[in-house]
Design a protein around this motif. Structure first.
Motif, PDB file in Angstrom:
ATOM      1  N   ILE A 110       0.847  -1.202   0.000  1.00 50.98           N
ATOM      2  CA  ILE A 110       0.000   0.000   0.000  1.00 50.98           C
ATOM      3  C   ILE A 110       0.877   1.245   0.000  1.00 50.98           C
ATOM      4  O   ILE A 110       0.629   2.202  -0.731  1.00 50.98           O
ATOM      5  CB  ILE A 110      -0.956  -0.005   1.216  1.00 50.98           C
ATOM      6  N   MET A 111       1.938   1.230   0.813  1.00 51.41           N
ATOM      7  CA  MET A 111       2.841   2.375   0.854  1.00 51.41           C
ATOM      8  C   MET A 111       3.521   2.563  -0.497  1.00 51.41           C
ATOM      9  O   MET A 111       3.734   3.691  -0.936  1.00 51.41           O
ATOM     10  CB  MET A 111       3.864   2.216   1.974  1.00 51.41           C
ATOM     11  N   THR A 112       3.839   1.459  -1.176  1.00 55.15           N
ATOM     12  CA  THR A 112       4.453   1.536  -2.500  1.00 55.15           C
ATOM     13  C   THR A 112       3.486   2.180  -3.482  1.00 55.15           C
ATOM     14  O   THR A 112       3.869   3.061  -4.257  1.00 55.15           O
ATOM     15  CB  THR A 112       4.869   0.133  -2.985  1.00 55.15           C
ATOM     16  N   VAL A 113       2.229   1.767  -3.455  1.00 53.23           N
ATOM     17  CA  VAL A 113       1.213   2.335  -4.349  1.00 53.23           C
ATOM     18  C   VAL A 113       1.064   3.831  -4.083  1.00 53.23           C
ATOM     19  O   VAL A 113       0.996   4.637  -5.009  1.00 53.23           O
ATOM     20  CB  VAL A 113      -0.140   1.601  -4.192  1.00 53.23           C
ATOM     21  N   LEU A 114       1.047   4.220  -2.823  1.00 57.62           N
ATOM     22  CA  LEU A 114       0.875   5.634  -2.478  1.00 57.62           C
ATOM     23  C   LEU A 114       2.172   6.425  -2.589  1.00 57.62           C
ATOM     24  O   LEU A 114       2.185   7.626  -2.349  1.00 57.62           O
ATOM     25  CB  LEU A 114       0.282   5.771  -1.076  1.00 57.62           C
ATOM     26  N   GLY A 115       3.261   5.778  -2.982  1.00 51.64           N
ATOM     27  CA  GLY A 115       4.520   6.477  -3.184  1.00 51.64           C
ATOM     28  C   GLY A 115       4.545   7.295  -4.462  1.00 51.64           C
ATOM     29  O   GLY A 115       5.403   8.158  -4.628  1.00 51.64           O
ATOM     30  N   ASP A 116       3.605   7.056  -5.346  1.00 55.97           N
ATOM     31  CA  ASP A 116       3.519   7.781  -6.610  1.00 55.97           C
ATOM     32  C   ASP A 116       2.810   9.119  -6.394  1.00 55.97           C
ATOM     33  O   ASP A 116       1.738   9.171  -5.788  1.00 55.97           O
ATOM     34  CB  ASP A 116       2.743   6.925  -7.623  1.00 55.97           C
ATOM     35  N   GLU A 117       3.384  10.198  -6.904  1.00 57.32           N
ATOM     36  CA  GLU A 117       2.830  11.540  -6.680  1.00 57.32           C
ATOM     37  C   GLU A 117       1.448  11.721  -7.287  1.00 57.32           C
ATOM     38  O   GLU A 117       0.598  12.404  -6.712  1.00 57.32           O
ATOM     39  CB  GLU A 117       3.784  12.605  -7.211  1.00 57.32           C
ATOM     40  N   VAL A 118       1.189  11.129  -8.435  1.00 56.48           N
ATOM     41  CA  VAL A 118      -0.132  11.256  -9.053  1.00 56.48           C
ATOM     42  C   VAL A 118      -1.173  10.547  -8.196  1.00 56.48           C
ATOM     43  O   VAL A 118      -2.261  11.086  -7.952  1.00 56.48           O
ATOM     44  CB  VAL A 118      -0.143  10.706 -10.498  1.00 56.48           C
ATOM     45  N   ARG A 119      -0.841   9.367  -7.693  1.00 53.36           N
ATOM     46  CA  ARG A 119      -1.786   8.650  -6.836  1.00 53.36           C
ATOM     47  C   ARG A 119      -1.986   9.381  -5.514  1.00 53.36           C
ATOM     48  O   ARG A 119      -3.088   9.363  -4.955  1.00 53.36           O
ATOM     49  CB  ARG A 119      -1.325   7.213  -6.622  1.00 53.36           C
ATOM     50  N   GLN A 120      -0.956  10.051  -5.029  1.00 52.80           N
ATOM     51  CA  GLN A 120      -1.114  10.871  -3.824  1.00 52.80           C
ATOM     52  C   GLN A 120      -2.108  12.001  -4.084  1.00 52.80           C
ATOM     53  O   GLN A 120      -2.958  12.305  -3.244  1.00 52.80           O
ATOM     54  CB  GLN A 120       0.226  11.441  -3.389  1.00 52.80           C
ATOM     55  N   GLU A 121      -2.002  12.605  -5.248  1.00 52.73           N
ATOM     56  CA  GLU A 121      -2.924  13.691  -5.598  1.00 52.73           C
ATOM     57  C   GLU A 121      -4.355  13.170  -5.701  1.00 52.73           C
ATOM     58  O   GLU A 121      -5.295  13.790  -5.197  1.00 52.73           O
ATOM     59  CB  GLU A 121      -2.492  14.338  -6.916  1.00 52.73           C
ATOM     60  N   ILE A 122      -4.528  12.020  -6.339  1.00 49.93           N
ATOM     61  CA  ILE A 122      -5.857  11.415  -6.447  1.00 49.93           C
ATOM     62  C   ILE A 122      -6.383  11.068  -5.056  1.00 49.93           C
ATOM     63  O   ILE A 122      -7.557  11.308  -4.740  1.00 49.93           O
ATOM     64  CB  ILE A 122      -5.828  10.173  -7.365  1.00 49.93           C
ATOM     65  N   PHE A 123      -5.522  10.535  -4.215  1.00 55.53           N
ATOM     66  CA  PHE A 123      -5.894  10.195  -2.842  1.00 55.53           C
ATOM     67  C   PHE A 123      -6.407  11.435  -2.103  1.00 55.53           C
ATOM     68  O   PHE A 123      -7.451  11.394  -1.446  1.00 55.53           O
ATOM     69  CB  PHE A 123      -4.680   9.585  -2.134  1.00 55.53           C
ATOM     70  N   LEU A 124      -5.694  12.547  -2.232  1.00 55.15           N
ATOM     71  CA  LEU A 124      -6.125  13.797  -1.579  1.00 55.15           C
ATOM     72  C   LEU A 124      -7.464  14.281  -2.128  1.00 55.15           C
ATOM     73  O   LEU A 124      -8.315  14.757  -1.370  1.00 55.15           O
ATOM     74  CB  LEU A 124      -5.053  14.876  -1.743  1.00 55.15           C
ATOM     75  N   ILE A 125      -7.663  14.155  -3.426  1.00 58.70           N
ATOM     76  CA  ILE A 125      -8.942  14.547  -4.028  1.00 58.70           C
ATOM     77  C   ILE A 125     -10.070  13.695  -3.458  1.00 58.70           C
ATOM     78  O   ILE A 125     -11.139  14.206  -3.111  1.00 58.70           O
ATOM     79  CB  ILE A 125      -8.882  14.448  -5.569  1.00 58.70           C
ATOM     80  N   LEU A 126      -9.826  12.405  -3.337  1.00 53.62           N
ATOM     81  CA  LEU A 126     -10.849  11.512  -2.781  1.00 53.62           C
ATOM     82  C   LEU A 126     -11.165  11.860  -1.332  1.00 53.62           C
ATOM     83  O   LEU A 126     -12.319  11.786  -0.903  1.00 53.62           O
ATOM     84  CB  LEU A 126     -10.413  10.055  -2.917  1.00 53.62           C
ATOM     85  N   ILE A 127     -10.155  12.236  -0.566  1.00 54.15           N
ATOM     86  CA  ILE A 127     -10.393  12.643   0.821  1.00 54.15           C
ATOM     87  C   ILE A 127     -11.195  13.943   0.853  1.00 54.15           C
ATOM     88  O   ILE A 127     -12.161  14.076   1.601  1.00 54.15           O
ATOM     89  CB  ILE A 127      -9.061  12.798   1.590  1.00 54.15           C
ATOM     90  N   GLN A 128     -10.810  14.910   0.026  1.00 55.66           N
ATOM     91  CA  GLN A 128     -11.479  16.209   0.019  1.00 55.66           C
ATOM     92  C   GLN A 128     -12.928  16.126  -0.424  1.00 55.66           C
ATOM     93  O   GLN A 128     -13.747  16.969  -0.057  1.00 55.66           O
ATOM     94  CB  GLN A 128     -10.721  17.187  -0.887  1.00 55.66           C
ATOM     95  N   THR A 129     -13.267  15.134  -1.214  1.00 57.84           N
ATOM     96  CA  THR A 129     -14.629  15.005  -1.732  1.00 57.84           C
ATOM     97  C   THR A 129     -15.365  13.840  -1.074  1.00 57.84           C
ATOM     98  O   THR A 129     -16.369  13.368  -1.594  1.00 57.84           O
ATOM     99  CB  THR A 129     -14.613  14.793  -3.260  1.00 57.84           C
ATOM    100  N   GLY A 130     -14.890  13.422   0.085  1.00 58.61           N
ATOM    101  CA  GLY A 130     -15.382  12.215   0.740  1.00 58.61           C
ATOM    102  C   GLY A 130     -16.857  12.128   1.027  1.00 58.61           C
ATOM    103  O   GLY A 130     -17.418  11.051   1.014  1.00 58.61           O
ATOM    104  N   GLY A 131     -17.531  13.203   1.283  1.00 62.23           N
ATOM    105  CA  GLY A 131     -18.931  13.147   1.659  1.00 62.23           C
ATOM    106  C   GLY A 131     -19.907  13.055   0.511  1.00 62.23           C
ATOM    107  O   GLY A 131     -21.110  13.040   0.711  1.00 62.23           O
TER     108      GLY A 131
END
Length: 124
Positions: A22-43
């Motif tokens: 999981i840490m390897t997958v989230l090591g990519d900057e684009v996936r980090q950006e997508i992850f942040l977008i998903l958190i910001q739009t969580g509701g």
């Protein structure tokens, strides 16, 4: 080594094996950006590829590629409504829990280090 430390060490290594992919997958900057977008739009109950593309200024094909990697790793979930796919973080089933457990175990183990000092929540 004392028994408590040995148990913590063993648990840490087990959790590390679970969390490493999981840490390897989230090591990519684009996936980090997508992850942040998903958190910001969580509701919202999920977000579509096109919305992620617009918010992250990432090509549509890149978004789809990275979402598939995140889905395969169990980091995110997908909900389908007809032909529409909505992507979201599901805290109940996310493999991110393995990373959380790993970090909690690391903090517990640090307390056994000779130089560990606790000062109002700060660690030196």
């Amino acid at each position: 080594m004392n028994q408590e430390f040995e148990q913590l060490r063993k648990r840490f290594l087990e959790n590390y094996k679970k969390a490493c992919p999981i840490m390897t997958v989230l090591g990519d900057e684009v996936r980090q950006e997508i992850f942040l977008i998903l958190i910001q739009t969580g509701g919202r109950g999920g977000i579509r590829v096109g919305d992620i593309q617009k918010m992250g200024h990432i090509s549509r094909s890149a978004v789809s590629h990275h979402l598939k990697i995140m889905l395969d790793a169990g980091i995110i979930s997908r909900r389908r409504e007809g032909t529409k796919n909505y992507y979201y973080l599901d805290s109940a089933s996310s493999s991110l829990l393995a990373v959380s457990e790993l970090l909690q175990d690391a903090v517990r183990q640090m307390k056994h280090c000779p130089t560990y000092q606790e000062n109002e929540g700060e660690h030196k």
